[in-house]
Design an enzyme around this catalytic site. Structure first.
Site, PDB file in Angstrom:
ATOM      1  N   ASP A   1      12.670  -9.830   3.123  1.00 33.21           N
ATOM      2  CA  ASP A   1      11.525  -8.937   3.495  1.00 33.21           C
ATOM      3  C   ASP A   1      10.405  -9.046   2.703  1.00 33.21           C
ATOM      4  O   ASP A   1      10.486  -9.150   1.511  1.00 33.21           O
ATOM      5  CB  ASP A   1      12.558  -7.903   2.913  1.00 33.21           C
ATOM      6  CG  ASP A   1      11.831  -6.260   3.607  1.00 33.21           C
ATOM      7  OD1 ASP A   1      11.303  -6.420   4.322  1.00 33.21           O
ATOM      8  OD2 ASP A   1      11.861  -5.084   2.813  1.00 33.21           O
TER       9      ASP A   1
ATOM     10  N   HIS B   1       0.750   0.390   3.102  1.00 36.29           N
ATOM     11  CA  HIS B   1       1.939   0.918   2.390  1.00 36.29           C
ATOM     12  C   HIS B   1       1.909   0.225   0.937  1.00 36.29           C
ATOM     13  O   HIS B   1       2.309   1.139   0.081  1.00 36.29           O
ATOM     14  CB  HIS B   1       3.117   0.112   2.989  1.00 36.29           C
ATOM     15  CG  HIS B   1       4.330   0.046   2.314  1.00 36.29           C
ATOM     16  ND1 HIS B   1       4.970   1.470   2.268  1.00 36.29           N
ATOM     17  CD2 HIS B   1       5.183  -0.901   1.515  1.00 36.29           C
ATOM     18  CE1 HIS B   1       6.206   1.194   1.559  1.00 36.29           C
ATOM     19  NE2 HIS B   1       6.430   0.056   1.121  1.00 36.29           N
TER      20      HIS B   1
ATOM     21  N   ARG C   1       1.191   3.536 -10.326  1.00 41.50           N
ATOM     22  CA  ARG C   1       0.114   3.180 -10.959  1.00 41.50           C
ATOM     23  C   ARG C   1      -1.289   3.767 -10.134  1.00 41.50           C
ATOM     24  O   ARG C   1      -2.246   2.735  -9.578  1.00 41.50           O
ATOM     25  CB  ARG C   1       0.020   1.560 -10.929  1.00 41.50           C
ATOM     26  CG  ARG C   1       1.185   0.983 -11.644  1.00 41.50           C
ATOM     27  CD  ARG C   1       1.253  -0.484 -11.542  1.00 41.50           C
ATOM     28  NE  ARG C   1       1.289  -0.797 -10.125  1.00 41.50           N
ATOM     29  CZ  ARG C   1       1.949  -1.027  -9.359  1.00 41.50           C
ATOM     30  NH1 ARG C   1       3.216  -0.772  -9.649  1.00 41.50           N
ATOM     31  NH2 ARG C   1       1.746  -1.447  -8.252  1.00 41.50           N
TER      32      ARG C   1
ATOM     33  N   GLU D   1      12.360   2.683   6.142  1.00 37.21           N
ATOM     34  CA  GLU D   1      11.395   1.790   6.123  1.00 37.21           C
ATOM     35  C   GLU D   1      11.158   1.447   7.380  1.00 37.21           C
ATOM     36  O   GLU D   1      11.975   0.503   8.038  1.00 37.21           O
ATOM     37  CB  GLU D   1      11.135   0.767   5.024  1.00 37.21           C
ATOM     38  CG  GLU D   1      11.027   1.348   3.813  1.00 37.21           C
ATOM     39  CD  GLU D   1      10.875   0.010   2.524  1.00 37.21           C
ATOM     40  OE1 GLU D   1      11.255  -0.993   2.912  1.00 37.21           O
ATOM     41  OE2 GLU D   1      10.257   0.562   1.567  1.00 37.21           O
TER      42      GLU D   1
ATOM     43  N   GLU E   1       9.860  -1.039   9.734  1.00 36.12           N
ATOM     44  CA  GLU E   1       9.555  -2.583   9.723  1.00 36.12           C
ATOM     45  C   GLU E   1       9.620  -3.432  11.034  1.00 36.12           C
ATOM     46  O   GLU E   1      10.366  -2.682  12.107  1.00 36.12           O
ATOM     47  CB  GLU E   1      10.258  -3.298   8.663  1.00 36.12           C
ATOM     48  CG  GLU E   1      10.069  -2.684   7.363  1.00 36.12           C
ATOM     49  CD  GLU E   1      10.627  -3.567   6.034  1.00 36.12           C
ATOM     50  OE1 GLU E   1      10.521  -4.737   6.192  1.00 36.12           O
ATOM     51  OE2 GLU E   1      10.824  -2.956   5.125  1.00 36.12           O
TER      52      GLU E   1
ATOM     53  N   ASP F   1      14.681  -0.853   6.947  1.00 39.06           N
ATOM     54  CA  ASP F   1      15.055  -1.322   5.612  1.00 39.06           C
ATOM     55  C   ASP F   1      15.348  -0.176   4.683  1.00 39.06           C
ATOM     56  O   ASP F   1      14.535   0.378   3.921  1.00 39.06           O
ATOM     57  CB  ASP F   1      13.927  -2.123   5.027  1.00 39.06           C
ATOM     58  CG  ASP F   1      14.107  -2.784   3.603  1.00 39.06           C
ATOM     59  OD1 ASP F   1      15.311  -2.705   3.383  1.00 39.06           O
ATOM     60  OD2 ASP F   1      13.200  -2.786   2.797  1.00 39.06           O
TER      61      ASP F   1
ATOM     62  N   ARG G   1      15.149   5.312  -3.089  1.00 46.07           N
ATOM     63  CA  ARG G   1      14.380   5.153  -4.107  1.00 46.07           C
ATOM     64  C   ARG G   1      14.569   5.461  -5.695  1.00 46.07           C
ATOM     65  O   ARG G   1      14.038   4.734  -6.472  1.00 46.07           O
ATOM     66  CB  ARG G   1      13.119   6.129  -3.466  1.00 46.07           C
ATOM     67  CG  ARG G   1      12.745   5.948  -2.265  1.00 46.07           C
ATOM     68  CD  ARG G   1      12.040   4.748  -1.989  1.00 46.07           C
ATOM     69  NE  ARG G   1      11.437   4.627  -0.679  1.00 46.07           N
ATOM     70  CZ  ARG G   1      11.020   3.397  -0.200  1.00 46.07           C
ATOM     71  NH1 ARG G   1      11.098   2.465  -0.817  1.00 46.07           N
ATOM     72  NH2 ARG G   1      10.513   3.249   1.217  1.00 46.07           N
TER      73      ARG G   1
ATOM     74  N   GLN H   1      16.071   2.031  -6.948  1.00 48.60           N
ATOM     75  CA  GLN H   1      15.137   1.303  -6.758  1.00 48.60           C
ATOM     76  C   GLN H   1      14.250   1.483  -7.999  1.00 48.60           C
ATOM     77  O   GLN H   1      14.096   0.526  -8.906  1.00 48.60           O
ATOM     78  CB  GLN H   1      14.264   1.281  -5.479  1.00 48.60           C
ATOM     79  CG  GLN H   1      13.380   0.018  -5.356  1.00 48.60           C
ATOM     80  CD  GLN H   1      12.612   0.388  -4.383  1.00 48.60           C
ATOM     81  OE1 GLN H   1      12.993   1.259  -3.326  1.00 48.60           O
ATOM     82  NE2 GLN H   1      11.739  -0.609  -3.831  1.00 48.60           N
TER      83      GLN H   1
ATOM     84  N   LYS I   1      18.506  -1.587  -1.505  1.00 52.35           N
ATOM     85  CA  LYS I   1      18.242  -2.061  -0.384  1.00 52.35           C
ATOM     86  C   LYS I   1      19.297  -2.747   0.323  1.00 52.35           C
ATOM     87  O   LYS I   1      19.392  -2.920   1.494  1.00 52.35           O
ATOM     88  CB  LYS I   1      16.847  -3.028  -0.510  1.00 52.35           C
ATOM     89  CG  LYS I   1      15.876  -2.752  -1.255  1.00 52.35           C
ATOM     90  CD  LYS I   1      14.954  -1.877  -0.265  1.00 52.35           C
ATOM     91  CE  LYS I   1      13.425  -1.982  -0.652  1.00 52.35           C
ATOM     92  NZ  LYS I   1      12.745  -1.186   0.187  1.00 52.35           N
TER      93      LYS I   1
ATOM     94  N   THR J   1      20.803  -2.606   6.416  1.00 58.20           N
ATOM     95  CA  THR J   1      19.487  -2.890   7.240  1.00 58.20           C
ATOM     96  C   THR J   1      20.049  -2.640   8.577  1.00 58.20           C
ATOM     97  O   THR J   1      20.833  -3.252   8.918  1.00 58.20           O
ATOM     98  CB  THR J   1      19.017  -4.000   6.757  1.00 58.20           C
ATOM     99  OG1 THR J   1      18.888  -4.337   5.604  1.00 58.20           O
ATOM    100  CG2 THR J   1      17.829  -4.445   7.673  1.00 58.20           C
TER     101      THR J   1
ATOM    102  N   THR K   1       7.293  -2.438   5.252  1.00 60.35           N
ATOM    103  CA  THR K   1       7.070  -1.320   5.711  1.00 60.35           C
ATOM    104  C   THR K   1       5.664  -1.371   6.550  1.00 60.35           C
ATOM    105  O   THR K   1       4.692  -1.541   5.751  1.00 60.35           O
ATOM    106  CB  THR K   1       6.909  -0.038   4.716  1.00 60.35           C
ATOM    107  OG1 THR K   1       8.345  -0.122   4.132  1.00 60.35           O
ATOM    108  CG2 THR K   1       6.709   1.308   5.241  1.00 60.35           C
TER     109      THR K   1
ATOM    110  N   GLU L   1       6.023   7.613   1.010  1.00 60.32           N
ATOM    111  CA  GLU L   1       4.415   7.770   1.232  1.00 60.32           C
ATOM    112  C   GLU L   1       4.213   9.426   1.941  1.00 60.32           C
ATOM    113  O   GLU L   1       3.278   9.794   1.587  1.00 60.32           O
ATOM    114  CB  GLU L   1       4.066   6.728   2.094  1.00 60.32           C
ATOM    115  CG  GLU L   1       4.193   5.416   1.535  1.00 60.32           C
ATOM    116  CD  GLU L   1       4.075   4.532   2.833  1.00 60.32           C
ATOM    117  OE1 GLU L   1       2.773   4.279   3.038  1.00 60.32           O
ATOM    118  OE2 GLU L   1       5.222   3.853   3.216  1.00 60.32           O
TER     119      GLU L   1
HETATM  120 MN    MN Z   1      11.253  -3.408   2.942  1.00 58.56          MN
END
Ligand code: MN
Length: 438
Positions: free
Chosen positions: A138, A145, A154, A210, A212, A244, A248, A251, A264, A268, A370, A384
């Site tokens: 991936d 994204h 950040r 996600e 994709e 995907d 979160r 993760q 993840k 999928t 994504t 997002e």
């Molecule tokens: Mn992904």
């Protein structure tokens, strides 16, 4: 580069009327490959191509003898219960079969009665993975994204310094990939609550999708060799949609320092039909990046790639909650974006993936990451759209979402369109969230 040829001619019409509807996903110009069988009969899986509301049963077509010679040899591979052998044949064989099928499905074709006997209604079939996927990778190729997600973590430095120099990727899990229709149990795992010093174990509370695009590799490369950028199109069999699914909260706790793992690998989902790169030839478009950004290193740059390295494919995410389903409502569109906005192309991904000598094999799958567009409402994930759950999405029926709830069904859709050419669709990539297992 796949040239545009007679199979892309907008004027082509099929003797199968359903293929000629203006908004048909599978007109005669598409001809995507999948692996199917009739539901409930204990039949063997075999290759098929989608046309209109039907599938051409390629095993039955082999038996009919209607397609012989070079395309007939390719057909024998495409009829198998997995398409790895067909994918290994390469563009010349793929093109010969596409041309033969295109000619046989056209109005007035002398093969009409032979092919008509090989049709199965899509409403009567089930589909499975189109290939045995040996490896799955991936990428993270949408700068929109990467910037959106990076900004949440950040604010001062959303993008790491490497982002504009190489396509970021990680090795994914092939065993948990399934086709559209997959039920996805909410995963269990470790999370670290904000402000806590000890992790907790339980169902993910920040389950996300996600949006994709998946890419199936055709012929591979020997270990130690690499796939040059301008050779990459000859190694790409075709594209599908790919969700995907991402936990979160799991993760956020596990990803440092090696990247995503259990957040993840639980599921999928891909769309079952592979739209070939040749079918997408009219939708190849210039690959560009902002003038102020660095030019890619030479192994990721070429004039041919700049001319036609991007793909103009419209992408959408739809959500149908359990309440909507109970009310007979089709769901709401959460966002739309376009693959042409990807910072790195699918060909750069393949050239980069193999530049160290890593070998690709027919049927390997890689995904784009994504695909979010430049506008905030074009985000391809809930993290997002909701700014990490802080701003709920209004679904218009009294419901809102920060992250996915049990019963939610996420459907990805795609369509390529361009003036002067027949639009083609990808078919749905759908999956439903189930409660966590006890
Ligand atoms: Mn992904």
């Amino acid at each position: 580069m796949s040239p545009i040829n007679e199979t892309h001619d907008r004027a082509l019409a099929s003797w199968l009327d359903a293929a000629n509807a203006p908004e048909a996903a599978f007109p005669i110009q598409n001809l995507p490959f999948g692996v199917f069988r009739r539901r409930g009969g204990g039949e063997s899986w075999r290759g098929g191509i989608a046309i209109g509301d039907a599938v051409v049963d390629l095993a039955a077509l082999v038996a009919s003898g209607a397609i012989a010679g070079t395309p007939g040899d390719a057909l024998a591979h495409a009829a198998a219960p997995g398409l790895n052998g067909f994918m290994a044949l390469g563009p010349a064989a793929w093109a010969s079969l596409r041309l033969a099928l295109s000619r046989a499905l056209r109005r007035g074709a002398r093969e009409q009665s032979a092919l008509g006997a090989c049709l199965v209604r899509q409403s009567e079939i089930e589909l499975t993975l189109p290939a045995a996927i040996g490896d799955y990778t991936d990428f993270y190729a949408s700068i929109h994204h990467a910037t959106n997600v990076g900004r949440l973590m950040r604010p001062d430095q959303p993008l790491y310094p490497n982002y504009k120099w190489l396509p970021i990727g990680y090795h994914g899990r092939a065993s948990s990939i399934a086709v559209s229709g997959q039920d996805v149990a909410r995963p269990l795992g470790q999370t670290m609550p904000r402000g806590a010093t000890t992790p907790v174990f339980g169902p993910s509370r920040r389950l996300d999708y996600e949006l994709e695009v998946g890419v199936f590799v055709g012929p591979g490369n020997a270990l130690g060799d690499r796939i040059a950028l301008d050779a990459a199109p000859a190694h790409v069999f075709g594209l599908c949609l790919l969700n995907d699914w991402s936990a979160r909260d799991i993760q956020g706790w596990e990803y440092q320092p090696l990247g995503p793992f259990l957040a993840k690998s639980f599921a999928t989902t891909i769309s079952p039909w592979i739209v070939t790169l040749e079918a997408l030839a009219p939708f190849r478009t210039a690959w560009t990046r902002p003038a102020e950004d660095p030019a890619p290193l030479p192994y990721l740059d070429s004039s041919a790639h700049r001319a036609a390295g991007a793909l103009d494919v419209g992408l959408e995410v739809w959500l149908q909650t359990a309440a909507m389903r109970a009310a007979g409502a089709p769901g709401v569109r959460l966002s739309s974006s376009n693959l042409r906005d990807s910072y790195w192309s699918i060909f750069q991904m393949l050239a980069h993936h193999s530049v160290n000598g890593c070998n690709m094999r027919p049927g390997d799958l890689y995904a784009t990451g994504t695909q979010s567009g430049p506008a905030p409402e074009q985000a391809g994930s809930l993290i997002e759209l909701t700014q990490a759950g802080k701003v709920a999405v209004d679904l218009g029926n009294g419901e809102t979402r920060g992250f996915l709830q049990d019963g939610d069904r996420v459907t990805l859709r795609a369509r390529a369109a361009r003036d002067g050419f027949a639009g083609i669709g990808f078919g749905d990539c759908s999956g439903t969230v189930l409660p966590a297992r006890a």
